[in-house]
Design an enzyme around this catalytic site. Structure first.
Site, PDB file in Angstrom:
ATOM      1  N   GLU A 146     113.196  41.097  65.838  1.00 53.36           N
ATOM      2  CA  GLU A 146     112.635  41.882  66.955  1.00 53.36           C
ATOM      3  C   GLU A 146     112.360  43.318  66.524  1.00 53.36           C
ATOM      4  OE1 GLU A 146     114.694  41.707  70.790  1.00 53.36           O
ATOM      5  OE2 GLU A 146     113.885  43.684  71.269  1.00 53.36           O
ATOM      6  N   HIS A 191     111.055  36.431  69.518  1.00 50.91           N
ATOM      7  CA  HIS A 191     111.502  37.778  69.129  1.00 50.91           C
ATOM      8  C   HIS A 191     110.356  38.757  68.938  1.00 50.91           C
ATOM      9  CE1 HIS A 191     114.056  34.480  67.665  1.00 50.91           C
ATOM     10  NE2 HIS A 191     114.983  35.163  68.304  1.00 50.91           N
ATOM     11  N   CYS A 193     108.841  36.988  74.055  1.00 42.13           N
ATOM     12  CA  CYS A 193     109.311  37.193  75.429  1.00 42.13           C
ATOM     13  C   CYS A 193     108.541  38.351  76.064  1.00 42.13           C
ATOM     14  CB  CYS A 193     110.807  37.506  75.433  1.00 42.13           C
ATOM     15  SG  CYS A 193     111.377  37.913  77.092  1.00 42.13           S
ATOM     16  N   SER A 210     121.525  38.075  67.874  1.00 46.45           N
ATOM     17  CA  SER A 210     122.004  39.424  68.205  1.00 46.45           C
ATOM     18  C   SER A 210     122.728  39.431  69.553  1.00 46.45           C
ATOM     19  CB  SER A 210     120.817  40.388  68.224  1.00 46.45           C
ATOM     20  OG  SER A 210     121.157  41.589  68.833  1.00 46.45           O
ATOM     21  N   SER A 219     120.342  32.156  73.757  1.00 44.10           N
ATOM     22  CA  SER A 219     119.620  31.097  73.034  1.00 44.10           C
ATOM     23  C   SER A 219     120.422  29.802  72.931  1.00 44.10           C
ATOM     24  CB  SER A 219     119.248  31.600  71.643  1.00 44.10           C
ATOM     25  OG  SER A 219     120.334  32.298  71.058  1.00 44.10           O
ATOM     26  N   CYS A 245     117.424  44.037  78.153  1.00 42.77           N
ATOM     27  CA  CYS A 245     116.860  43.240  79.253  1.00 42.77           C
ATOM     28  C   CYS A 245     117.934  42.805  80.254  1.00 42.77           C
ATOM     29  CB  CYS A 245     116.133  42.028  78.686  1.00 42.77           C
ATOM     30  SG  CYS A 245     117.277  40.747  78.183  1.00 42.77           S
ATOM     31  N   CYS A 293     118.075  32.342  78.925  1.00 41.75           N
ATOM     32  CA  CYS A 293     117.408  33.334  79.778  1.00 41.75           C
ATOM     33  C   CYS A 293     115.970  32.858  79.981  1.00 41.75           C
ATOM     34  CB  CYS A 293     117.397  34.677  79.068  1.00 41.75           C
ATOM     35  SG  CYS A 293     116.536  34.550  77.480  1.00 41.75           S
TER      36      CYS A 293
HETATM   37  C1  2E4 Z   1     113.996  37.272  71.872  1.00 38.95           C
HETATM   38  C2  2E4 Z   1     114.524  38.438  72.315  1.00 38.95           C
HETATM   39  O1  2E4 Z   1     117.393  38.685  69.566  1.00 38.95           O
HETATM   40  P1  2E4 Z   1     118.460  37.641  69.417  1.00 38.95           P
HETATM   41  O2  2E4 Z   1     118.931  37.560  67.986  1.00 38.95           O
HETATM   42  O3  2E4 Z   1     119.552  37.791  70.388  1.00 38.95           O
HETATM   43  O4  2E4 Z   1     117.656  36.282  69.709  1.00 38.95           O
HETATM   44  P2  2E4 Z   1     118.126  34.855  70.204  1.00 38.95           P
HETATM   45  O5  2E4 Z   1     117.087  33.907  69.724  1.00 38.95           O
HETATM   46  O6  2E4 Z   1     119.531  34.573  69.890  1.00 38.95           O
HETATM   47  O7  2E4 Z   1     118.033  34.976  71.775  1.00 38.95           O
HETATM   48  C3  2E4 Z   1     116.820  34.913  72.429  1.00 38.95           C
HETATM   49  C4  2E4 Z   1     116.025  36.157  72.345  1.00 38.95           C
HETATM   50  C5  2E4 Z   1     114.735  36.120  71.877  1.00 38.95           C
HETATM   51  C6  2E4 Z   1     116.528  37.338  72.746  1.00 38.95           C
HETATM   52  N1  2E4 Z   1     115.766  38.444  72.786  1.00 38.95           N
HETATM   53 FE1  SF4 Z   2     115.828  36.572  76.907  1.00 42.66          FE
HETATM   54 FE2  SF4 Z   2     115.413  38.281  74.931  1.00 42.66          FE
HETATM   55 FE3  SF4 Z   2     113.610  38.027  76.836  1.00 42.66          FE
HETATM   56 FE4  SF4 Z   2     115.955  39.153  77.352  1.00 42.66          FE
HETATM   57  S1  SF4 Z   2     114.359  39.936  75.997  1.00 42.66           S
HETATM   58  S2  SF4 Z   2     114.873  37.677  78.652  1.00 42.66           S
HETATM   59  S3  SF4 Z   2     117.333  37.974  76.036  1.00 42.66           S
HETATM   60  S4  SF4 Z   2     114.222  36.464  75.374  1.00 42.66           S
END
Ligand code: 2E4
Ligand code: SF4
Length: 315
Positions: A131, A79, A101, A230, A274, A201, A17
């Site tokens: 997060e 995160h 992010c 997650s 990710s 998101c 993403c």
């Molecule tokens: C930040 C927020 O949050 P998740 O465990 O899904 O993190 P991941 O690093 O797998 O994915 C990117 C991300 C980072 C998603 N949301």
């Molecule tokens: Fe990607 Fe997390 Fe940001 Fe959504 S909140 S755009 S999944 S890094």
């Protein structure tokens, strides 16, 4: 003997993403600009392949700031972090760059705004996830209550009876499960304030919608991602809940559960936010070695989101 055939359906969108893309670029550009080593607090995103790749370029991943030498740059992961983290970095006069992010930062600001307005806050999310620690840590301890399930929502009582409530959510939750939790909260507290724009998101929402569509069409599915990711774990759940019984999370091709997929003719492949596309290609390659494969993409939405880099890294 003829080679057995398999149809592979690829979810679109899948994989990186805009927030992940930006976070990885932040590490790469920091390495280019300041030279190795560059420290990163927590996995920049939850993917071993990404982390190891950056390690090879000179990034050093640590759990806490006290592991970072005073003069080296340190990056905070995508995160997000509690307020105490940049505060500590400042008090130790460290040079830090925040790769949170922007859509997580948006939730942080919402928390602050509601708190200033005197509201009592509920965060819907998973305990212990970085997060959630970061978002709860935007306010003083005890100001935000965590709700993880419909049962938690049913038993939730405000700290101050009659307080104006607002809820926030983790960005990577299951869209459907969160709906149920919010419904329960609304049933109990009809005046509860919701986020102006959904906290889950766009990338989470789109990947889940794509996984749903794929699940209807496949007899087996692979989600490429890490167990601590997650958003990737939610894709596994979504696929199982929407009609695909044989679903597995794989970090890369070596993890493909060939036994589980035995007899499946149409196999869906998706990837968490990710997981890099190289790993999708690696999985396809592993299928091609065993079977005659045909590949089709199932497109449920187009994405064109990008985020700016922090000013210090702009050319
Ligand atoms: C930040 C927020 O949050 P998740 O465990 O899904 O993190 P991941 O690093 O797998 O994915 C990117 C991300 C980072 C998603 N949301
Ligand atoms: Fe990607 Fe997390 Fe940001 Fe959504 S909140 S755009 S999944 S890094």
């Amino acid at each position: 003997m003829s080679v057995p055939e398999k149809k592979l359906l690829l979810a679109a969108p899948r994989g990186f993403c805009a927030g992940v893309d930006r976070a990885i670029q932040i590490v790469e550009k920091t390495l280019e600009k300041y030279g190795a080593p560059v420290y990163v607090r927590h996995e920049i995103v939850h993917n071993r392949y990404v982390v190891e790749n950056l390690e090879q370029k000179g990034a050093v991943f640590v759990d806490e700031l006290n592991e970072v030498p005073k003069d080296a740059p340190v990056i905070f992961s995508a995160h997000g972090v509690a307020k105490s983290v940049p505060a500590e970095a400042e008090s130790r006069q460290m040079f830090y760059i925040d790769a949170t992010c922007p859509l997580v930062s948006k939730v942080h600001r919402e928390a602050e705004r509601h708190d200033k307005d005197g509201m009592e806050l509920i965060l819907i999310g998973h305990k212990g996830h970085p997060e959630v620690i970061g978002t709860m840590g935007q306010l003083e301890e005890g100001r935000i209550s965590l709700v993880e399930t419909v049962e938690d929502a049913a038993s939730f009582e405000p700290r101050q009876p009659g307080a104006q409530l607002a809820y926030l959510t983790q960005t990577t939750l299951s869209v459907d499960e969160t709906k149920d939790i919010v419904e329960k909260l609304r049933e109990k507290f009809p005046d509860i304030a919701s986020p102006k724009k959904e906290d889950i998101c766009y990338a989470t929402t789109n990947r889940q919608a794509a996984a749903k569509k794929l699940a209807e069409k496949c007899d087996g599915m692979l989600v490429i991602g890490a167990p601590n990711s997650s958003n990737s774990m939610r894709l596994v759940e979504v696929a199982k809940k929407n009609g695909c019984e044989r679903v597995s999370l794989v970090q890369r091709a070596a993890d493909i559960p060939w036994d589980l997929l035995e007899g499946c003719n149409v196999i869906g492949i998706t990837a968490g936010a990710s997981a890099p596309e190289t790993l999708v290609e690696e999985v396809i390659e592993a299928f091609s070695k065993r079977f005659t494969v045909s590949i089709e993409e199932v497109v449920t939405s187009e994405e064109n989101v990008t985020f700016k880099l922090p000013r210090v890294l702009e050319n």
